[in-house]
Design an enzyme around this catalytic site. Structure first.
Site, PDB file in Angstrom:
ATOM      1  CB  ALA A 116      30.930  50.966  47.673  1.00  0.00           C
ATOM      2  CE1 TYR A 239      41.047  61.389  34.461  1.00  0.00           C
ATOM      3  CE2 TYR A 239      41.662  63.246  35.844  1.00  0.00           C
ATOM      4  CZ  TYR A 239      41.245  61.946  35.716  1.00  0.00           C
ATOM      5  OH  TYR A 239      40.993  61.202  36.836  1.00  0.00           O
TER       6      TYR A 239
HETATM    7  P1  NAD Z   1      39.037  50.240  38.342  1.00  0.00           P
HETATM    8  O1  NAD Z   1      37.919  50.287  37.375  1.00  0.00           O
HETATM    9  O2  NAD Z   1      40.162  49.285  38.063  1.00  0.00           O
HETATM   10  O3  NAD Z   1      38.482  49.855  39.817  1.00  0.00           O
HETATM   11  C1  NAD Z   1      37.277  50.319  40.304  1.00  0.00           C
HETATM   12  C2  NAD Z   1      36.880  49.555  41.560  1.00  0.00           C
HETATM   13  O4  NAD Z   1      35.649  50.118  42.033  1.00  0.00           O
HETATM   14  C3  NAD Z   1      36.597  48.058  41.349  1.00  0.00           C
HETATM   15  O5  NAD Z   1      37.054  47.336  42.464  1.00  0.00           O
HETATM   16  C4  NAD Z   1      35.071  47.986  41.310  1.00  0.00           C
HETATM   17  O6  NAD Z   1      34.513  46.744  41.735  1.00  0.00           O
HETATM   18  C5  NAD Z   1      34.728  49.073  42.293  1.00  0.00           C
HETATM   19  N1  NAD Z   1      33.376  49.617  42.148  1.00  0.00           N
HETATM   20  C6  NAD Z   1      32.880  50.347  41.104  1.00  0.00           C
HETATM   21  N2  NAD Z   1      31.590  50.701  41.368  1.00  0.00           N
HETATM   22  C7  NAD Z   1      31.290  50.174  42.593  1.00  0.00           C
HETATM   23  C8  NAD Z   1      30.155  50.203  43.433  1.00  0.00           C
HETATM   24  N3  NAD Z   1      29.043  50.842  43.080  1.00  0.00           N
HETATM   25  N4  NAD Z   1      30.211  49.541  44.616  1.00  0.00           N
HETATM   26  C9  NAD Z   1      31.325  48.878  45.000  1.00  0.00           C
HETATM   27  N5  NAD Z   1      32.448  48.846  44.269  1.00  0.00           N
HETATM   28  C10 NAD Z   1      32.425  49.476  43.081  1.00  0.00           C
HETATM   29  O7  NAD Z   1      39.529  51.721  38.519  1.00  0.00           O
HETATM   30  P2  NAD Z   1      40.929  52.429  38.852  1.00  0.00           P
HETATM   31  O8  NAD Z   1      41.496  52.967  37.581  1.00  0.00           O
HETATM   32  O9  NAD Z   1      41.777  51.583  39.735  1.00  0.00           O
HETATM   33  O10 NAD Z   1      40.401  53.699  39.634  1.00  0.00           O
HETATM   34  C11 NAD Z   1      40.335  53.767  41.040  1.00  0.00           C
HETATM   35  C12 NAD Z   1      40.627  55.192  41.486  1.00  0.00           C
HETATM   36  O11 NAD Z   1      41.962  55.527  41.087  1.00  0.00           O
HETATM   37  C13 NAD Z   1      39.713  56.243  40.837  1.00  0.00           C
HETATM   38  O12 NAD Z   1      39.417  57.235  41.782  1.00  0.00           O
HETATM   39  C14 NAD Z   1      40.585  56.819  39.734  1.00  0.00           C
HETATM   40  O13 NAD Z   1      40.220  58.118  39.363  1.00  0.00           O
HETATM   41  C15 NAD Z   1      41.937  56.791  40.429  1.00  0.00           C
HETATM   42  N6  NAD Z   1      43.096  56.908  39.516  1.00  0.00           N
HETATM   43  C16 NAD Z   1      43.180  56.109  38.408  1.00  0.00           C
HETATM   44  C17 NAD Z   1      44.252  56.284  37.525  1.00  0.00           C
HETATM   45  C18 NAD Z   1      44.370  55.436  36.278  1.00  0.00           C
HETATM   46  O14 NAD Z   1      45.188  55.779  35.401  1.00  0.00           O
HETATM   47  N7  NAD Z   1      43.652  54.327  36.172  1.00  0.00           N
HETATM   48  C19 NAD Z   1      45.244  57.241  37.815  1.00  0.00           C
HETATM   49  C20 NAD Z   1      45.157  57.979  38.987  1.00  0.00           C
HETATM   50  C21 NAD Z   1      44.060  57.824  39.829  1.00  0.00           C
END
Ligand code: NAD
Length: 400
Positions: A116, A239
């Site tokens: 992406a 963090y």
């Molecule tokens: P995750 O690892 O479950 O999901 C990441 C997604 O990104 C996947 O669909 C993966 O395929 C995609 N991805 C990664 N690199 C890619 C690339 N180069 N090209 C295309 N797709 C790519 O992560 P998550 O925990 O759901 O995190 C998603 C967002 O939510 C982040 O910004 C994170 O900071 C935020 N967030 C997470 C939490 C938590 O506790 N997990 C809390 C608040 C906010």
């Protein structure tokens, strides 16, 4: 055909196998939760682009949009299918299961598997939207990655999870031995801070937003939502005040600029959604977070307030950005879905328990069992109603 019995192979915060039937059940369960929240009137047409759509918050957002509003979605992700020698990634199996559910709902689901961060995938997404969806009403930006290649300069940046300035001295959980251990992490170098901001900050979001806007594929009043996290004081050094926090500050700043741009150009919005801590592949890799999560879960469960990504993303749509909704924002202009996590009574209890945590007291002060189960479930293991002794097809029928 590649049918085999699949077992978990876990080392620390990594699992190198995934169970297709377990992943499918997870997706079905999330779909049921979202469907149960479906409002009475659904819009004639609702189109959602999810960048990072295959696991965690992005997947939950995609499921929520389709099951709440029968949304047509385009999902972008970086995953691999299984083959004759190994299982695929959970995100691939999740997407195959989502595709089947969307078909059963009679709504189109489009997928692009690739980087992406690249210009090529942005162009492919824009071409796809033009040809099949016309425009999109919502963009959920939910990437989490350790690396990013700058599409203009070709430079490869790496993101690290380190404190800034002072070393981090705290406690964490050793995931294999399940022992609470002291951790000391040296502060990041300026290059590491810079790398983390270039990967997880707002550069790529800006490129996506400008490209979508310029191509005319954002509908009037379209809303773009990147996700962020703040969290409690006990995780601040690693963090919010650390390298990842710098990146989050950056994306929050970029989002405010993009908000002004979208308001002026299409009457749209760009709004950060601050979500709660949940078990995902990305969060498992952050020191201290799994331990904090175990304590937080125990407290929220006792109050009946525990939420998974699907509950959070249902709330995002039904209370803030879905059809007919107007977002409630904090003083910094952000949507706050971390309200239960950050409630003063919940955090006071975290602060009370934190110094008392040891390997021995963990079963009483935290719910590490649920964390472990949640982690295994990300890969399709320990999911109810799955026969793990039966061979399963590891090559998903979905081709993307
Ligand atoms: P995750 O690892 O479950 O999901 C990441 C997604 O990104 C996947 O669909 C993966 O395929 C995609 N991805 C990664 N690199 C890619 C690339 N180069 N090209 C295309 N797709 C790519 O992560 P998550 O925990 O759901 O995190 C998603 C967002 O939510 C982040 O910004 C994170 O900071 C935020 N967030 C997470 C939490 C938590 O506790 N997990 C809390 C608040 C906010």
């Amino acid at each position: 055909m590649a049918e085999t019995v699949v077992t978990p192979r876990i080392r620390g915060f990594i699992c190198t196998t995934a169970h297709p039937a377990g992943c499918a059940k997870n997706v079905e369960r999330q779909a049921e939760i979202a469907r149960a929240a479906r409002p009475s009137g659904v819009p004639d047409r609702y189109r959602v682009l999810v960048i990072g759509a295959s696991t965690g918050y992005g997947l939950a957002g995609r499921i929520a949009a389709t099951m709440l509003y029968r949304a047509e979605t385009l999902g972008i992700f970086f995953e691999r299918n299984g083959d004759a020698t190994k299982t695929g990634s959970p995100g691939y199996y999740n997407t195959a299961a989502f595709d089947a559910l969307a078909k059963a709902e009679g709504v189109p689901a489009h997928h692009i598997n690739g980087d992406a961060f690249s210009t090529e995938i942005k162009n492919a997404a824009i071409a796809h939207i033009r040809e099949t969806m016309g425009q999109v009403d919502v963009v959920i930006y939910s990437l989490a990655s350790p690396r990013r290649t700058d599409p203009v300069t070709g430079e490869v940046y790496s993101s690290v999870l380190k404190p800034i300035g002072e070393p981090y001295i705290g406690k964490s959980i050793e995931l294999t031995r399940e022992e609470i251990i002291p951790v000391e992490i040296a502060p990041a170098t300026p290059e590491e801070v810079e790398g983390s901001v270039r990967v997880m900050g707002g550069d790529d979001l800006k490129l996506w937003t400008e490209a979508l806007l310029e191509a005319g594929v954002l509908a009037k009043r379209a809303c773009i939502v990147p996700l962020s996290y703040i969290g409690p004081e006990v995780t601040y050094p690693i963090y919010r005040s650390g390298t990842i926090g710098k990146a989050k500050e950056h994306i929050e700043g970029v989002t405010r600029e993009l908000d002004a741009l979208l308001q002026a150009e299409i009457g749209g919005r760009a709004l950060i959604s601050v979500n709660k801590a949940v078990v995902t592949q990305a969060s498992a890799a952050i020191p201290t977070i799994p331990l904090y999560f175990s304590v937080l879960t125990d407290i929220l469960q006792a109050k009946g307030l525990e939420e998974e990504p699907i509950h959070q993303m249902v709330r995002l749509f039904t209370e803030h950005i879905g059809p007919g909704q107007s977002p409630t924002l904090d003083a910094e202009g952000r949507i706050r879905l971390d309200d239960h996590e950050m409630a003063p009574d919940v955090q006071a209890e975290v602060v009370r328990r934190w110094p008392l945590l040891t390997t021995e007291t963990l079963p009483e002060l935290g719910n590490f069992e649920d964390y472990k189960r949640g982690f295994r479930q990300l890969f399709g293991f320990e999911v109810d109603d799955v026969d793990y002794d039966a061979p399963v097809e590891v090559i998903a029928a979905l081709e993307v």
